[in-house]
Motif scaffolding. Structure first.
Motif, PDB file in Angstrom:
ATOM      1  N   GLY A 449       0.821  -1.206   0.000  1.00  0.00           N
ATOM      2  CA  GLY A 449       0.000   0.000   0.000  1.00  0.00           C
ATOM      3  C   GLY A 449       0.852   1.252   0.000  1.00  0.00           C
ATOM      4  N   ALA A 450       1.905   1.274   0.818  1.00  0.00           N
ATOM      5  CA  ALA A 450       2.793   2.432   0.881  1.00  0.00           C
ATOM      6  C   ALA A 450       3.457   2.694  -0.463  1.00  0.00           C
ATOM      7  N   LEU A 451       3.869   1.628  -1.147  1.00  0.00           N
ATOM      8  CA  LEU A 451       4.540   1.795  -2.438  1.00  0.00           C
ATOM      9  C   LEU A 451       3.576   2.288  -3.519  1.00  0.00           C
ATOM     10  N   ILE A 452       2.312   1.920  -3.412  1.00  0.00           N
ATOM     11  CA  ILE A 452       1.307   2.451  -4.343  1.00  0.00           C
ATOM     12  C   ILE A 452       1.135   3.947  -4.123  1.00  0.00           C
ATOM     13  N   TRP A 453       1.111   4.371  -2.859  1.00  0.00           N
ATOM     14  CA  TRP A 453       0.980   5.797  -2.576  1.00  0.00           C
ATOM     15  C   TRP A 453       2.240   6.558  -2.955  1.00  0.00           C
ATOM     16  N   LEU A 454       3.392   5.893  -2.890  1.00  0.00           N
ATOM     17  CA  LEU A 454       4.627   6.514  -3.374  1.00  0.00           C
ATOM     18  C   LEU A 454       4.510   6.807  -4.873  1.00  0.00           C
ATOM     19  N   GLU A 455       3.984   5.851  -5.620  1.00  0.00           N
ATOM     20  CA  GLU A 455       3.815   6.066  -7.056  1.00  0.00           C
ATOM     21  C   GLU A 455       2.841   7.205  -7.326  1.00  0.00           C
ATOM     22  N   ALA A 456       1.719   7.241  -6.591  1.00  0.00           N
ATOM     23  CA  ALA A 456       0.747   8.317  -6.786  1.00  0.00           C
ATOM     24  C   ALA A 456       1.386   9.672  -6.498  1.00  0.00           C
ATOM     25  N   ASP A 457       2.144   9.748  -5.428  1.00  0.00           N
ATOM     26  CA  ASP A 457       2.783  11.002  -5.040  1.00  0.00           C
ATOM     27  C   ASP A 457       3.802  11.446  -6.089  1.00  0.00           C
ATOM     28  N   MET A 458       4.695  10.530  -6.478  1.00  0.00           N
ATOM     29  CA  MET A 458       5.734  10.883  -7.444  1.00  0.00           C
ATOM     30  C   MET A 458       5.130  11.236  -8.807  1.00  0.00           C
ATOM     31  N   MET A 459       4.012  10.611  -9.150  1.00  0.00           N
ATOM     32  CA  MET A 459       3.358  10.938 -10.414  1.00  0.00           C
ATOM     33  C   MET A 459       2.795  12.354 -10.375  1.00  0.00           C
ATOM     34  N   THR A 462       5.612  14.767 -10.631  1.00  0.00           N
ATOM     35  CA  THR A 462       6.160  14.795 -11.987  1.00  0.00           C
ATOM     36  C   THR A 462       5.244  15.555 -12.935  1.00  0.00           C
ATOM     37  N   LYS A 463       3.953  15.232 -12.915  1.00  0.00           N
ATOM     38  CA  LYS A 463       3.004  15.827 -13.847  1.00  0.00           C
ATOM     39  C   LYS A 463       2.811  17.324 -13.610  1.00  0.00           C
ATOM     40  N   THR A 464       2.933  17.758 -12.358  1.00  0.00           N
ATOM     41  CA  THR A 464       2.725  19.181 -12.046  1.00  0.00           C
ATOM     42  C   THR A 464       4.042  19.936 -11.931  1.00  0.00           C
ATOM     43  N   LYS A 465       5.152  19.257 -12.278  1.00  0.00           N
ATOM     44  CA  LYS A 465       6.493  19.853 -12.200  1.00  0.00           C
ATOM     45  C   LYS A 465       6.779  20.391 -10.796  1.00  0.00           C
ATOM     46  N   GLU A 528      11.090   4.692  -9.432  1.00  0.00           N
ATOM     47  CA  GLU A 528      11.673   5.168 -10.684  1.00  0.00           C
ATOM     48  C   GLU A 528      11.298   6.622 -10.945  1.00  0.00           C
ATOM     49  N   LEU A 529      10.017   6.986 -10.713  1.00  0.00           N
ATOM     50  CA  LEU A 529       9.611   8.378 -10.875  1.00  0.00           C
ATOM     51  C   LEU A 529      10.324   9.283  -9.878  1.00  0.00           C
ATOM     52  N   GLY A 530      10.677   8.715  -8.728  1.00  0.00           N
ATOM     53  CA  GLY A 530      11.367   9.482  -7.700  1.00  0.00           C
ATOM     54  C   GLY A 530      12.853   9.653  -7.946  1.00  0.00           C
ATOM     55  N   GLY A 531      13.359   9.094  -9.055  1.00  0.00           N
ATOM     56  CA  GLY A 531      14.760   9.301  -9.404  1.00  0.00           C
ATOM     57  C   GLY A 531      15.711   8.227  -8.922  1.00  0.00           C
TER      58      GLY A 531
END
Length: 660
Positions: A449-459, A462-465, A528-531
């Motif tokens: 669950g935490a890793l899913i929220w990490l993806e949502a956050d990093m997305m 990324t999308k909003t710069k 990956e989105l988090g660098g």
């Protein structure tokens, strides 16, 4: 005239006896009795949102340290004309996620009216319910209960020792059926061992001699406000109306280095910045530094119960004591459980899934959104620990890597069991050990669950710069009027709507693809989105190294597909991994590695040497039998790490950086 011999007569008689059976039609069925089910009559009233008449007086004697026994006396008013009073023992407890009320320890049950015992019976369907039969004119019932708490760990969680105590009111009290628990008024009082200190979130605490009294409250608040008590106690204020109430067997353990105290204060500052409001009027961290008191990390709205190893505070050095993980096999929590349980005041206590909230402790909780309740809490405790300095950044990155690695390479159960189904594990498995947990899966809603929220956050970042993040969602979703320690429920649709208010996207599909779908891809996209990227090295990351040292075992899931205790006993095996295919299972003991007595060093040396193509020879003992296992494996030692993909600060770095 025909003459028949005695032998012939006997034969004829015998054939006559079996003749009826021999002529039974082949298609006829044998007689089979078939009862009809009796209807189950409803005998326990459902809770309604109306006040219970009067206030229940509760007196608990907690002085019997020798036998680990609590004795309770409750005086319960009853309405005129009441013939049967139904009392309930709490079964479904918030934060437990399953029906694990310890009713087996409730003994010596007696009910009295005007000093005389009255008859009672346990409900034969709902065994947590007791029907008390009242004589005419009864105005109140006195309940006398003896709670025989565990004396040893094999009997359950130890809650009383010679100098420490964790008193949970739900374990030793009953409440009237038919009302929301917030509508039942109670006035509690506890007699403590002589000279003990007492800490709780209950209001109005006063003490006269060894009797500690509290202000009148409701039964819901009482159950949500446990007590820690003991001979040796120290308190630290870490924010306005927020304290750490620590207890220990040795007063020498009640020492907190200045840097650690600063980190605790910083945690509160960071939580205020993250959420923007406080859903509590005061908050107590109830902490026991003990190996004897049973391990716990349980959230409450205005407090939390936490057990840490003795010496945790005084040995802390910049987060280096935080090496135990959230929920290791052996209870023993690191200091990062502290921000985890704090976050629950917002997520799980104030904002609660609508199907998880219940009006009493009889109605079953439904865990459909536990991946939010626990998964997002697990996510937010990462930055709070790292930003405050309770944990180092390296330990936090190691913790993320450890979770991601398990889903990427050591979780075959993902193929058949969706994350949503693991949310029912506290009910279906009752948190017991499993022979092949990698195949059956467990409470994955925490880390996955935490890793899913990490993806949502990093997305979103990324999308909003970088203009928006999941932190903007947190301020909206968890917004509270300061001091409000009630509950505000939500649904899946509410969650999606608030996500869309931060960044418009098909969040319903995003979440359903990851949570409700078996065989979903490993949740590494957020890394990956988090660098960063997930890689494997031949040494454990700092987080995993700390766990292996603390619990004296070697995690070889990513190489030989098993974990082994320091004495060579196999503690777990990866389903369909190398050990599994060589018929090694938990409970067996590895006696020797390549002809040498087992040790962690010998095992690691053998795995490293095998990279040149030589087999790994294991002498394995199962019961009284020994066998030699030859393993062909050349991949070397492997543990997961996060490695930065480029130079400079990444989104994940920024996520873990202080805000203050």
């Amino acid at each position: 005239m025909i003459t028949i011999t005695l032998r012939a007569r006997a034969a004829l008689l015998a054939s006559a006896l079996v003749l009826p059976l021999s002529i039974t039609p082949a298609h006829a069925q044998a007689v089979r009795s078939a009862p009809t089910a009796l209807p189950v009559a409803a005998s326990v009233p459902d809770a309604v949102d109306t006040p219970y008449g009067g206030t229940i007086q509760i007196d608990i004697d907690a002085t019997d340290l020798a036998h680990r026994v609590f004795r309770t006396k409750q005086v319960i008013p009853v309405a005129a004309g009441t013939k049967t009073l139904t009392l309930l023992y709490p079964e479904w407890l918030p934060g437990h996620h399953g029906p694990d009320g310890t009713i087996d320890a409730l003994n010596g049950i007696r009910f009295l009216v005007d000093g005389r015992p009255v008859a009672w019976s346990r409900d034969n369907v709902e065994v947590y319910a007791f029907h008390v039969f009242l004589p005419d004119g009864a105005k109140e019932v006195t309940a006398e209960l003896v709670y025989t708490s565990p004396v040893t760990g094999s009997e359950g969680r130890v809650v009383m020792t010679d100098d420490l105590m964790n008193l949970q009111f739900n374990q030793m009290t009953l409440y009237p059926a038919g009302h929301y628990v917030r509508q039942i008024r109670v006035k509690p009082r506890v007699t403590m061992p002589a000279g003990w200190a007492t800490a709780t979130a209950l209001d109005g605490q006063t003490q006269k001699g060894d009797v500690v009294s509290f202000a009148e409250t409701d039964y819901q608040t009482l159950v949500d406000s446990p007590i820690f008590a003991g001979k040796y106690h120290k308190s630290w204020e870490i924010a306005d109306k927020v304290t750490i109430e620590a207890f220990a067997h040795d007063p020498g353990d009640l020492v907190m280095p200045e840097g650690e105290l600063d980190a605790m204060k910083a945690m509160m500052t960071e939580s205020d910045l993250l959420f923007g409001s406080r859903p509590f009027d005061h908050y107590e961290f109830l902490i026991a530094l003990s190996d004897d008191l049973g391990g716990i990390g349980l959230e409450h709205h205005r407090s939390t119960e936490i057990t840490l190893d003795p010496g945790t505070f005084k040995s802390w050095e910049g987060g280096q004591s935080a090496e135990g993980g959230k929920y290791p096999d052996k209870y023993g929590f690191s200091v990062d459980v502290i921000p985890h349980e704090l976050v629950h005041s917002w997520n799980g206590k104030f904002r609660r899934p609508a199907l998880t909230w219940t009006p009493d402790y009889r109605q079953p909780m439904r865990n459909d959104l536990l991946w939010v309740y626990e998964g997002m809490t697990q996510y937010w405790d990462l930055p709070l620990a790292a930003r405050s300095g309770l944990n180092t950044k390296e330990l936090t990155l190691g913790e993320i890597a450890d979770a991601a690695g398990s889903y990427a390479e050591a979780d075959p159960g993902r193929a058949w069991r969706a994350l949503i189904d693991t949310a029912y594990d506290p009910i279906t498995a009752n948190r017991k050990s499993k022979p092949f947990s990698s195949f059956s899966r467990g409470e994955e809603y925490y880390n996955e669950g935490a890793l899913i929220w990490l993806e949502a956050d990093m997305m979103i970042r990324t999308k909003t710069k970088g203009a928006k993040s999941l932190e903007d969602f947190a301020k909206i979703f968890f917004a509270a009027q300061n001091g409000d320690y009630g509950e505000k429920t939500y649904s899946f649709d509410d969650l999606v709507a608030d996500l869309n208010s931060v960044y418009a996207y098909d969040w319903a599909k995003f979440l359903r693809d990851r949570v409700y779908t078996p065989g979903a891809p490993a949740p590494v996209k957020g890394i990956e989105l988090g660098g960063y990227e997930l890689v494997f090295k031949d040494e454990p990351n700092p987080f995993r190294a700390g766990i292996q040292t603390e619990y004296d075992y070697l995690n070889l899931y990513y190489s030989l597909g098993m974990s082994v205790n320091g004495d060579g006993k196999v503690r777990g095996v990866l389903w369909d991994g190398i050990a599994f295919k060589n018929d090694i299972v938990a409970g067996q003991t590895i006696q020797a590695v390549n002809g040498k007595a087992y040790s962690a060093d010998a095992m690691q040396a053998a795995i490293t040497k095998a990279k040149d193509g030589s087999p790994i020879e294991l002498l394995v003992k199962r019961g009284e039998d020994y066998r030699t296992v030859s393993i062909d494996y050349t991949g070397g030692l492997r543990w997961p790490w996060l490695v930065k993909k480029g130079e400079g600060e990444t989104l994940l770095d920024e996520f873990l950086s202080p805000r203050r």
